[in-house]
Write a protein that holds these residues in place. Sequence first.
Motif, short mmCIF file in Angstrom:
data_model
loop_
_atom_site.label_atom_id
_atom_site.label_comp_id
_atom_site.label_asym_id
_atom_site.label_seq_id
_atom_site.Cartn_x
_atom_site.Cartn_y
_atom_site.Cartn_z
N GLU A 192 35.72 110.55 33.19
CA GLU A 192 34.69 110.21 32.14
C GLU A 192 33.20 110.76 32.05
O GLU A 192 32.50 110.53 31.45
N GLY A 193 33.39 112.02 32.77
CA GLY A 193 32.15 112.68 32.75
C GLY A 193 31.06 112.27 33.46
O GLY A 193 29.89 112.71 33.31
N LYS A 194 31.36 111.42 34.35
CA LYS A 194 30.17 110.51 35.31
C LYS A 194 30.42 110.93 36.56
O LYS A 194 31.41 111.09 37.29
N LEU A 195 29.04 110.93 37.36
CA LEU A 195 28.99 111.17 38.95
C LEU A 195 28.63 109.82 39.27
O LEU A 195 27.46 109.46 39.19
N VAL A 196 29.55 109.27 39.94
CA VAL A 196 29.26 107.94 40.54
C VAL A 196 29.51 107.96 42.08
O VAL A 196 30.18 108.34 42.59
N GLY A 197 28.23 107.56 42.81
CA GLY A 197 28.32 107.33 44.28
C GLY A 197 28.17 105.85 44.57
O GLY A 197 28.28 105.18 43.62
N GLN A 198 27.83 105.56 45.82
CA GLN A 198 27.63 104.07 46.25
C GLN A 198 26.45 104.14 47.46
O GLN A 198 26.24 105.11 48.04
N ARG A 199 25.72 102.88 47.15
CA ARG A 199 24.48 102.77 48.18
C ARG A 199 24.86 101.90 49.07
O ARG A 199 25.52 101.04 49.01
N CYS A 200 24.53 102.41 50.44
CA CYS A 200 24.48 101.44 51.43
C CYS A 200 23.69 100.37 51.56
O CYS A 200 22.60 100.19 51.28
N PRO A 201 24.37 98.96 51.65
CA PRO A 201 23.39 97.80 51.68
C PRO A 201 22.27 97.76 52.78
O PRO A 201 21.35 96.94 52.69
N THR A 202 22.52 98.29 53.79
CA THR A 202 21.82 98.24 55.06
C THR A 202 20.68 99.17 55.04
O THR A 202 19.53 99.11 54.97
N CYS A 203 21.04 100.88 54.92
CA CYS A 203 19.99 101.55 54.97
C CYS A 203 19.69 102.13 53.45
O CYS A 203 18.76 103.00 53.48
N GLU A 204 20.50 101.84 52.59
CA GLU A 204 19.97 102.17 51.16
C GLU A 204 20.12 103.73 50.90
O GLU A 204 20.03 104.13 49.84
N LYS A 205 20.91 104.39 51.79
CA LYS A 205 21.24 105.79 51.29
C LYS A 205 22.26 105.78 50.22
O LYS A 205 23.09 104.78 50.41
N VAL A 206 22.48 106.84 49.56
CA VAL A 206 23.32 106.93 48.47
C VAL A 206 24.26 108.07 48.71
O VAL A 206 23.84 109.27 49.07
N TYR A 207 25.56 107.55 48.80
CA TYR A 207 26.39 108.84 49.06
C TYR A 207 27.31 108.98 47.69
O TYR A 207 27.87 108.26 47.24
N ILE A 208 27.51 110.40 47.84
CA ILE A 208 28.50 110.88 46.43
C ILE A 208 29.19 111.87 47.43
O ILE A 208 28.38 113.05 47.82
#
Lengths: 321, 354
Positions: A192-208
């Motif tokens: 869909e033309g989007k770049l989606v990652g996820q955030r760690c609930p503990t250290c708040e780092k965003v992974y993609i």
Amino acid sequence: MPRTLSAPVAVAFDYTRSTGPVLGRFLTGLRDGVVVGARTSDGRVVVPPPEFDPVTHQATTDFVQVASTGTVTSWVWVPEPVKGQPFDRPFAWALVTLDGADVPLLHALDVASPADVSTGMRVQVRWADERVGAITDIAGFEPVHDGGRGASGASLEAPSDDPVTGVITPVGLDYVYAASPEESLFYRSLAEGKLVGQRCPTCEKVYIPPRSACPADGSPTVEEVELPETGTVTTFCIVNVPFLGQKITPPYVSAYVLLDGADIAFLHLILDCAAEDVHMGMRVKAVWKPRDEWGTTIENISHFAPIDEPDADYETYKKYL
Amino acid sequence: MRDVAVVGFAQRQMKDFDGSPTCVELLVPLFKECYEQTGWTRHDVGFWCSGSSDYLAGRSFSFVQAVDAIGVIPPVNESHVEMDLAWAMYEAWLKIQTGEVDTALVYAFGKSSAGVLRRTLALQLDPYTMTPIWPDTVSLAGLQARAGIDAGLWDERAMAEVAQRSLTAAESNDYAVRKGGSSVDDLLARPMYADPLRKHDCAPVTDGAAAIVLAAGDKARAVRDNPAWLTGISHHVDPLSMGTRDLTRSPSAQRSGAALDLTGVEVAELHAPFSHQELVLRRELGLADDVVVNPSGGALVSNPMFSAGGIRVGEAARRIWSGDTSKALAHATSGPALQQNLVCTLSSTPEGTI
């Protein structure tokens, strides 16, 4: 919709192995149309010959030619052959003690049904049309109808002056490879033309791309984060070496791109500029392929290209190096 | 020797895992269960060891990806074996014996359904004389079953009795992917598959993962009232060639059992992926008739590659924890036709540790 995306993957490699003097002798024999065993310290003739004696651990040297006829000592029916087996139709595997040998050899037995096999039945080697010095030089066993006994037991003459010294075994494996649920989210978003990652609930780092767990603390990541298509080159290399399957003519640049707002860089191409102009801290932006070429793949982004912005301050990306 | 006990165990088994072959998303909840059972966090685990194979995953370094499920900042003391969970546990047990660590969490995973398991396993055979003709694992077990039938050591009815007992026991095992007994006669009336094996004589292709927690001495006592003490552990290997072994026997299993004190064993969890292999193992281990074999249903009802052997240890440990059993035996196998075997004893007391 299934939870995950999946696709067929074929993994293949031709294993090239040296044979050494013992297996080489056995495989040389097969190439020349004879079966070679060896006498071990307990007096038994073993086929294929073991490289070392199981009791004395001495290297095997006493080679013996055995017959190409023998007796089935055990068998099993194969109702659904798998790829690469000697026959692509139902067949039997058999343990066959060749005349002159004391222990059996495993190979396929070409019969039409389990009713055509029995322990104790007499069989003979069916040689392959073309022999190269491999276990597949035996195409399989087939029933012997006259019960004939072949010549065997002769000590072998001098080894061939053209011995088999290596064997190439192609191995191919087929898989249905599934992306994790988190990776599936990433690929579906790309479609869909989007770049989606996820955030760690503990250290708040965003992974993609998102991972199933934060590699730093093991927390499952759940919160989705859409990221912009701009980022910073953290490190890079200039590819000068041609390789099989290469799609771009060298030299070109592979780089780690840290998207703005992400805490992990990912690998992509930097094009639309001279390779020598790429540098750490360079600001870049995704260049997408035409929309009608998009799929659930990172290849929707053709490459990243420089944008007219000042370089990122080293302090902003040094911890990602 | 230090006294070491199994104090945690978690498992997941299924026919088709709808997820990645690295199984990270399967391992995260398993580790959570282990933390809940022990009251620990990941920082309380002194050593980690995993069992898996890239040939099963169809990708390289899948065990490295799996480490994500641990969380490795700060770095952890970690290792890997391309073997079953039981051998990962053996490495951890050794590590604890060295005194370097007091606790360990070992885990294993595998998505067997991603490829054709019985074919993939041909890659564990001799690469010169066997792999090029792709002998599949079901067939190799069938050759073994026939050898025993021909020798008069067992028959199809004895094999069906093993399957019937396993399928019935599996009715109380939430993780079994195949369950529900009928009768021996009903099983014998079913068609042959890989003659002399019927489908119920062969373990189902199973995806899954499992984890075991080990702790030494007082660390174990702090976790549980009844730790399952590993009072003995032994493993041996037979030759790979199918021709030079007596297939009706498993000398490596016999030798492993003989190295331990098996007197007083009440329950035995045997890793027998084919029905006749349970018969071989019972004989080689000299199990008395009153020993309860595979109350979980065993590998015939679910056999996740790389964790099914360790699951036998976990199932045995659960029976010690609950107080139902005071001494149990667990066995794991690897390789074709019972080639490699590991046997351990678990007891309600560390007394008598070998």
